[in-house]
Design a protein around this motif. Structure first.
Motif, PDB file in Angstrom:
ATOM      1  N   LEU A   1       0.845  -1.185   0.000  1.00 20.22           N
ATOM      2  CA  LEU A   1       0.000   0.000   0.000  1.00 20.22           C
ATOM      3  C   LEU A   1       0.886   1.243   0.000  1.00 20.22           C
ATOM      4  CD1 LEU A   1      -2.473  -1.096   2.802  1.00 20.22           C
ATOM      5  CD2 LEU A   1      -2.902  -1.177   0.352  1.00 20.22           C
ATOM      6  N   MET A   2       0.482   2.246  -0.729  1.00 21.44           N
ATOM      7  CA  MET A   2       1.231   3.499  -0.765  1.00 21.44           C
ATOM      8  C   MET A   2       0.271   4.671  -0.720  1.00 21.44           C
ATOM      9  SD  MET A   2       3.830   5.035  -3.721  1.00 21.44           S
ATOM     10  CE  MET A   2       5.202   3.948  -3.340  1.00 21.44           C
ATOM     11  N   VAL A   3       0.671   5.739  -0.038  1.00 21.82           N
ATOM     12  CA  VAL A   3      -0.038   7.016  -0.056  1.00 21.82           C
ATOM     13  C   VAL A   3       0.967   8.094  -0.427  1.00 21.82           C
ATOM     14  CG1 VAL A   3      -1.213   8.765   1.329  1.00 21.82           C
ATOM     15  CG2 VAL A   3      -1.803   6.351   1.620  1.00 21.82           C
ATOM     16  N   GLN A   4       0.627   8.894  -1.408  1.00 18.52           N
ATOM     17  CA  GLN A   4       1.443  10.047  -1.781  1.00 18.52           C
ATOM     18  C   GLN A   4       0.691  11.328  -1.433  1.00 18.52           C
ATOM     19  OE1 GLN A   4       2.717   9.912  -5.890  1.00 18.52           O
ATOM     20  NE2 GLN A   4       3.732   7.929  -5.663  1.00 18.52           N
ATOM     21  N   VAL A   5       1.432  12.326  -0.962  1.00 19.14           N
ATOM     22  CA  VAL A   5       0.872  13.636  -0.634  1.00 19.14           C
ATOM     23  C   VAL A   5       1.691  14.701  -1.354  1.00 19.14           C
ATOM     24  CG1 VAL A   5       0.261  15.258   1.196  1.00 19.14           C
ATOM     25  CG2 VAL A   5       0.174  12.787   1.648  1.00 19.14           C
ATOM     26  N   GLN A   6       1.009  15.619  -2.019  1.00 21.10           N
ATOM     27  CA  GLN A   6       1.681  16.699  -2.741  1.00 21.10           C
ATOM     28  C   GLN A   6       0.744  17.896  -2.799  1.00 21.10           C
ATOM     29  OE1 GLN A   6       1.885  13.869  -6.043  1.00 21.10           O
ATOM     30  NE2 GLN A   6       0.923  15.400  -7.385  1.00 21.10           N
ATOM     31  N   SER A   7       1.150  18.956  -3.473  1.00 17.94           N
ATOM     32  CA  SER A   7       0.351  20.187  -3.458  1.00 17.94           C
ATOM     33  C   SER A   7      -0.029  20.702  -4.840  1.00 17.94           C
ATOM     34  CB  SER A   7       1.097  21.287  -2.683  1.00 17.94           C
ATOM     35  OG  SER A   7       1.091  20.990  -1.301  1.00 17.94           O
ATOM     36  N   SER A   8       0.135  19.898  -5.864  1.00 16.67           N
ATOM     37  CA  SER A   8      -0.275  20.339  -7.200  1.00 16.67           C
ATOM     38  C   SER A   8      -0.462  19.131  -8.104  1.00 16.67           C
ATOM     39  CB  SER A   8       0.756  21.306  -7.808  1.00 16.67           C
ATOM     40  OG  SER A   8       2.074  20.805  -7.666  1.00 16.67           O
ATOM     41  N   LEU A   9      -1.348  19.296  -9.082  1.00 21.56           N
ATOM     42  CA  LEU A   9      -1.569  18.342 -10.173  1.00 21.56           C
ATOM     43  C   LEU A   9      -1.721  19.190 -11.431  1.00 21.56           C
ATOM     44  CD1 LEU A   9      -4.170  15.755  -8.778  1.00 21.56           C
ATOM     45  CD2 LEU A   9      -1.846  15.239  -9.535  1.00 21.56           C
ATOM     46  N   PHE A  10      -0.614  19.633 -11.946  1.00 21.49           N
ATOM     47  CA  PHE A  10      -0.572  20.676 -12.962  1.00 21.49           C
ATOM     48  C   PHE A  10      -0.283  20.084 -14.340  1.00 21.49           C
ATOM     49  CE2 PHE A  10       1.634  24.247 -15.114  1.00 21.49           C
ATOM     50  CZ  PHE A  10       0.663  25.224 -14.962  1.00 21.49           C
ATOM     51  N   PRO A  11      -0.825  20.653 -15.403  1.00 15.40           N
ATOM     52  CA  PRO A  11      -1.732  21.798 -15.458  1.00 15.40           C
ATOM     53  C   PRO A  11      -3.205  21.425 -15.477  1.00 15.40           C
ATOM     54  CG  PRO A  11      -1.009  21.264 -17.657  1.00 15.40           C
ATOM     55  CD  PRO A  11      -0.333  20.271 -16.743  1.00 15.40           C
ATOM     56  N   LEU A  12      -3.538  20.163 -15.142  1.00 14.24           N
ATOM     57  CA  LEU A  12      -4.953  19.822 -15.067  1.00 14.24           C
ATOM     58  C   LEU A  12      -5.659  20.760 -14.098  1.00 14.24           C
ATOM     59  CD1 LEU A  12      -7.481  18.194 -15.534  1.00 14.24           C
ATOM     60  CD2 LEU A  12      -6.621  16.461 -13.943  1.00 14.24           C
ATOM     61  N   TYR A  13      -5.083  20.934 -12.917  1.00 13.33           N
ATOM     62  CA  TYR A  13      -5.627  21.877 -11.947  1.00 13.33           C
ATOM     63  C   TYR A  13      -4.766  23.139 -11.932  1.00 13.33           C
ATOM     64  CZ  TYR A  13      -8.466  17.997 -10.296  1.00 13.33           C
ATOM     65  OH  TYR A  13      -9.361  16.958 -10.221  1.00 13.33           O
ATOM     66  N   ASP A  14      -5.437  24.279 -11.773  1.00 10.50           N
ATOM     67  CA  ASP A  14      -4.709  25.540 -11.739  1.00 10.50           C
ATOM     68  C   ASP A  14      -3.787  25.595 -10.532  1.00 10.50           C
ATOM     69  OD1 ASP A  14      -6.780  25.723  -9.855  1.00 10.50           O
ATOM     70  OD2 ASP A  14      -7.074  27.860 -10.168  1.00 10.50           O
ATOM     71  N   ARG A  15      -2.736  26.374 -10.625  1.00  9.79           N
ATOM     72  CA  ARG A  15      -1.795  26.521  -9.509  1.00  9.79           C
ATOM     73  C   ARG A  15      -2.411  27.364  -8.399  1.00  9.79           C
ATOM     74  NH1 ARG A  15       3.141  29.507 -11.187  1.00  9.79           N
ATOM     75  NH2 ARG A  15       1.641  30.640 -12.493  1.00  9.79           N
ATOM     76  N   ASN A  16      -2.237  26.926  -7.183  1.00 10.81           N
ATOM     77  CA  ASN A  16      -2.589  27.749  -6.035  1.00 10.81           C
ATOM     78  C   ASN A  16      -1.399  28.666  -5.752  1.00 10.81           C
ATOM     79  OD1 ASN A  16      -3.112  28.712  -3.327  1.00 10.81           O
ATOM     80  ND2 ASN A  16      -4.563  27.020  -3.097  1.00 10.81           N
ATOM     81  N   PRO A  17      -1.589  29.977  -5.677  1.00 14.42           N
ATOM     82  CA  PRO A  17      -0.448  30.870  -5.444  1.00 14.42           C
ATOM     83  C   PRO A  17       0.161  30.708  -4.053  1.00 14.42           C
ATOM     84  CG  PRO A  17      -2.495  32.104  -5.367  1.00 14.42           C
ATOM     85  CD  PRO A  17      -2.841  30.733  -5.870  1.00 14.42           C
ATOM     86  N   GLN A  18      -0.593  30.055  -3.150  1.00 13.30           N
ATOM     87  CA  GLN A  18      -0.157  29.805  -1.769  1.00 13.30           C
ATOM     88  C   GLN A  18      -0.100  31.095  -0.943  1.00 13.30           C
ATOM     89  OE1 GLN A  18       2.086  25.575  -2.439  1.00 13.30           O
ATOM     90  NE2 GLN A  18       3.397  27.358  -2.440  1.00 13.30           N
ATOM     91  N   THR A  19      -0.560  32.166  -1.564  1.00 11.74           N
ATOM     92  CA  THR A  19      -0.865  33.428  -0.888  1.00 11.74           C
ATOM     93  C   THR A  19      -2.351  33.669  -1.098  1.00 11.74           C
ATOM     94  OG1 THR A  19       1.314  34.334  -1.379  1.00 11.74           O
ATOM     95  CG2 THR A  19      -0.412  35.907  -0.791  1.00 11.74           C
ATOM     96  N   TYR A  20      -3.086  33.927  -0.033  1.00 10.94           N
ATOM     97  CA  TYR A  20      -4.532  34.077  -0.184  1.00 10.94           C
ATOM     98  C   TYR A  20      -4.865  35.319  -0.999  1.00 10.94           C
ATOM     99  CZ  TYR A  20      -9.498  34.190   0.774  1.00 10.94           C
ATOM    100  OH  TYR A  20     -10.863  34.187   0.633  1.00 10.94           O
ATOM    101  N   VAL A  21      -5.657  35.121  -2.033  1.00 10.47           N
ATOM    102  CA  VAL A  21      -6.214  36.208  -2.825  1.00 10.47           C
ATOM    103  C   VAL A  21      -7.709  35.950  -2.958  1.00 10.47           C
ATOM    104  CG1 VAL A  21      -4.090  36.683  -4.120  1.00 10.47           C
ATOM    105  CG2 VAL A  21      -5.711  34.985  -4.987  1.00 10.47           C
ATOM    106  N   ASP A  22      -8.475  36.987  -3.225  1.00  4.66           N
ATOM    107  CA  ASP A  22      -9.931  36.824  -3.279  1.00  4.66           C
ATOM    108  C   ASP A  22     -10.363  35.854  -4.364  1.00  4.66           C
ATOM    109  OD1 ASP A  22     -10.380  38.502  -1.142  1.00  4.66           O
ATOM    110  OD2 ASP A  22     -10.663  40.286  -2.385  1.00  4.66           O
ATOM    111  N   ASN A  23      -9.704  35.903  -5.524  1.00  2.00           N
ATOM    112  CA  ASN A  23     -10.081  35.049  -6.643  1.00  2.00           C
ATOM    113  C   ASN A  23      -8.801  34.575  -7.324  1.00  2.00           C
ATOM    114  OD1 ASN A  23     -10.967  33.931  -9.104  1.00  2.00           O
ATOM    115  ND2 ASN A  23     -12.740  35.293  -9.193  1.00  2.00           N
ATOM    116  N   ILE A  24      -8.517  33.288  -7.238  1.00  7.57           N
ATOM    117  CA  ILE A  24      -7.254  32.742  -7.766  1.00  7.57           C
ATOM    118  C   ILE A  24      -7.152  32.914  -9.276  1.00  7.57           C
ATOM    119  CG2 ILE A  24      -5.955  30.585  -8.079  1.00  7.57           C
ATOM    120  CD1 ILE A  24      -6.714  29.795  -5.267  1.00  7.57           C
TER     121      ILE A  24
END
Length: 636
Positions: A582-605
């Protein structure tokens, strides 16, 4: 009666003036012929084209096709935004099973009447196109929707199709799954059975446009294509690696502006509504179906690795099943397929091979008997309440309910381990990685082409070794299993994590790791290869951090604060075999299918600026007080 254009395979009468066969020709005799009827007298089918009027006067292009000699037969209807003319004209053959799609063969051979219709505003139909037109109510005050159009269509068909027995079934996948569900709301009395396949149900939570708030960039080209020239539109942006294309553009909003797509109303609907407000929640079909009485026997179908609409069918099943007191009106099917794979050949998916054509097997053994019973009076086939294909051991299985397994937590451990034993240390044990928006993790090996079907259709079974070696991907792995683990349901993520930024995305993958030496799943190609060491994803999902306290309540994250992110992976029936890990992977992007999160909060990414994109230190916890886990729905 509304005038109809009837195309019968009987004669050459529709051929416009041309030379008689015996007339003398010269080198300068004009060679143009006005038309030629491709359906010849020897064809084994009849085809009709009608413009069916709706209650508001709008006329919808509708194609009816059946074998010659058909009588007292049921109608099987599909309502589509993808060109009904093509659905009944795939080749110039005179054989009905070569003209229509493979999923129709068994129905047409058994004297079903097959009907395809363009929804309003698309291809040859009149009216205005509205993507996933909302049901009449708070978001739609016109009194016209896909439910009323389905009703009016069925009413016309049973009155104007003399070969019909007056009973209608409806079927379709993806957008057609959506229109199938819509037909069940205030259904026409003649509608006797429905099979919504991979239906578009909630485009924000987990279907086409967003997943848990993260925007899917491939929605842009879809919107452009669908919204241009009655569905004939195409984008023309070249063949550059989409990883570079979207990265260089900046935000997804910048990409939209760069190519002039901001003028498309549906793209504006996406851009202007990034959170789960009433704009989206009031369109959610599962919430609508939860309020509807059960009137139409329904078989919900989805692929285990559906890359577009994995959320919809199980969500609708969950909404409808509590009203099914005898457990015989609503059923759920999960097959080993990609999106809409049920209607194609089901021998394999990516590098995975199955036992025979699983899609045809399902259609012949389960779907057609379901329709035969309700539309032709055939004996009750006793459709299973839940039918799933157990990947890993490659066999169909029946369950009485879904999920069928009992949740057992698989915990992330120190030293990148995985175990069913809860962490015992009360300290802040955790692992870290740096998430850099300038170097996002690709969702498939590069180069990336979002519109390349060869890459897109099987991406959810892509070997994950390309990602597991990256420093910005955490990998947790169990030892080799000494006995099989069988799961039936949706694994649930419970992730305790913190970020140094004020926003961030969290991606979790559940993976079946094949032994390093194995002959499992041999694939034939230029050379024979095994799946030795293969990292097979069983479920992949993303969660946008700003929504941790409510999808309708986006808010900045507090840097360094441990938050608990809870979300589901897709529904599966899978067996992890002995010797596998069994394996679990954790990461913070799946690009470019999903848009990049700037990791700085903005009202509308969508409108994040270059200076908003910043590196962030991500901490994933596995302590007694913050025990990150994935709950597996295990069956004994």
């Amino acid at each position: 009666m509304f005038p109809r254009k009837t195309i019968l395979a009987l004669s050459l009468l529709t051929t416009l003036p041309a030379l008689a066969a015996t007339q003398t020709v010269t080198p300068m005799t004009p060679d143009g012929v006005a038309s030629y009827e491709t359906i010849r007298p020897q064809a084994d089918f009849i085809k009709r084209v009608d413009m069916i009027p709706m209650r508001d006067g709008t006329k919808l292009y509708t194609v009816t096709i059946m074998k010659k000699g058909t009588k007292n037969a049921p109608i099987l209807l599909s309502r589509s935004p993808y060109n009904a003319e093509h659905d009944a004209k795939r080749t110039g053959s005179q054989s009905i099973t070569e003209v229509t799609a493979v999923m129709d063969d068994d129905f047409l051979e058994d004297n079903y009447i097959r009907v395809y219709q363009d929804i309003r505003g698309m291809y040859h139909s009149e009216g205005d196109y509205v993507t996933n037109r909302p049901i009449s109510g708070p978001l739609n005050d016109t009194g016209i929707d896909e439910s009323t159009d389905a009703y009016d269509t069925i009413d016309w068909l049973v009155k104007h199709t003399p070969e019909s027995n007056g009973k209608v079934g409806i079927v379709g996948s993806s957008y057609l799954g959506f229109t199938t569900l819509m037909a069940e709301i205030n259904p026409h009395p003649a509608l006797k059975a429905a099979v919504p396949q991979s239906p578009m149900v909630d485009g924000w939570i987990g279907d086409d446009w967003f997943h848990n708030g993260a925007f899917r960039n491939n929605s842009i080209s879809y919107a452009v294509g669908q919204s241009t020239d009655h569905g004939h539109g195409k984008i023309a942006i070249g063949f550059e690696d989409d990883y570079n294309r979207f990265l260089n553009a900046g935000s997804s909003g910048d990409f939209i502006k760069q190519w002039g797509f901001e003028k498309f109303p549906f793209i504006q609907k996406l851009v202007q509504n990034p959170a789960y407000t009433d704009f989206w929640s009031l369109q959610a079909v599962d919430k609508i179906m939860a309020k509807e009485p059960l009137k139409v026997p329904t078989m919900l179908v989805v692929g285990q690795w559906d890359q577009e609409d994995s959320y919809g069918a199980p969500a609708v099943y969950k909404a409808m099943e509590p009203k099914d007191k005898n457990n015989d009106m609503v059923s759920l099917v999960i097959g080993p397929w990609r999106h809409s794979g049920v209607n194609h050949y089901g021998y394999n998916l990516g590098d995975l091979n199955f036992t025979g054509d699983t899609a045809k097997e399902f259609r012949v053994k389960y779907m057609k008997p379901f329709f035969d019973h309700y539309l032709k009076g055939a004996p009750d086939p006793h459709t299973p309440p839940v039918l799933t294909y157990a990947t890993g051991i490659n066999q169909w299985q029946v369950s009485q309910q879904w999920p069928a397994g009992t949740d057992k937590k698989l915990y992330l451990q120190a030293n990148n381990g995985l175990s069913f034993d809860a962490p015992k240390k009360a300290n802040k044990a955790h692992d870290e990685y740096v998430s850099d928006p300038a170097k996002p993790v690709p969702f498939v090996p590069r180069p990336v082409h979002l519109d390349d079907a060869r890459q897109w259709k099987p991406w959810l079974v892509q070997d994950q070794r390309f990602a597991s070696s990256r420093p910005d991907v955490l990998v947790y792995q169990s030892g080799a299993l000494d006995k099989a683990i069988h799961i039936k349901g949706a694994p649930m993520v419970d992730l305790f994590a913190a970020t140094s930024g004020t926003d961030g995305d969290f991606v979790v993958k559940l993976i079946d790791v094949y032994p390093n030496t194995t002959s499992e799943g041999l694939v034939q190609g230029a050379m024979e290869e095994s799946l030795a060491g293969f990292e097979l994803p069983i479920g992949i999902e993303i969660f946008r951090g700003r929504y941790v306290h409510g999808f309708d309540k986006p808010a900045p994250l507090k840097p360094g604060k441990i938050e608990e992110y809870k979300f589901g992976l897709p529904n599966v029936d899978h067996v992890f075999l002995p010797g596998h890990k069994l394996m679990v992977q954790v990461q913070s992007s799946l690009f470019p299918l999903y848009d990049r999160n700037p990791q700085t909060y903005v009202d509308n990414i969508f409108w994040a600026k270059p200076q908003d994109y910043k590196k962030a230190n991500i901490s994933v916890y596995h302590s007694a007080k913050a025990p990150s886990s994935v709950s597996l729905p295990i069956v004994e």
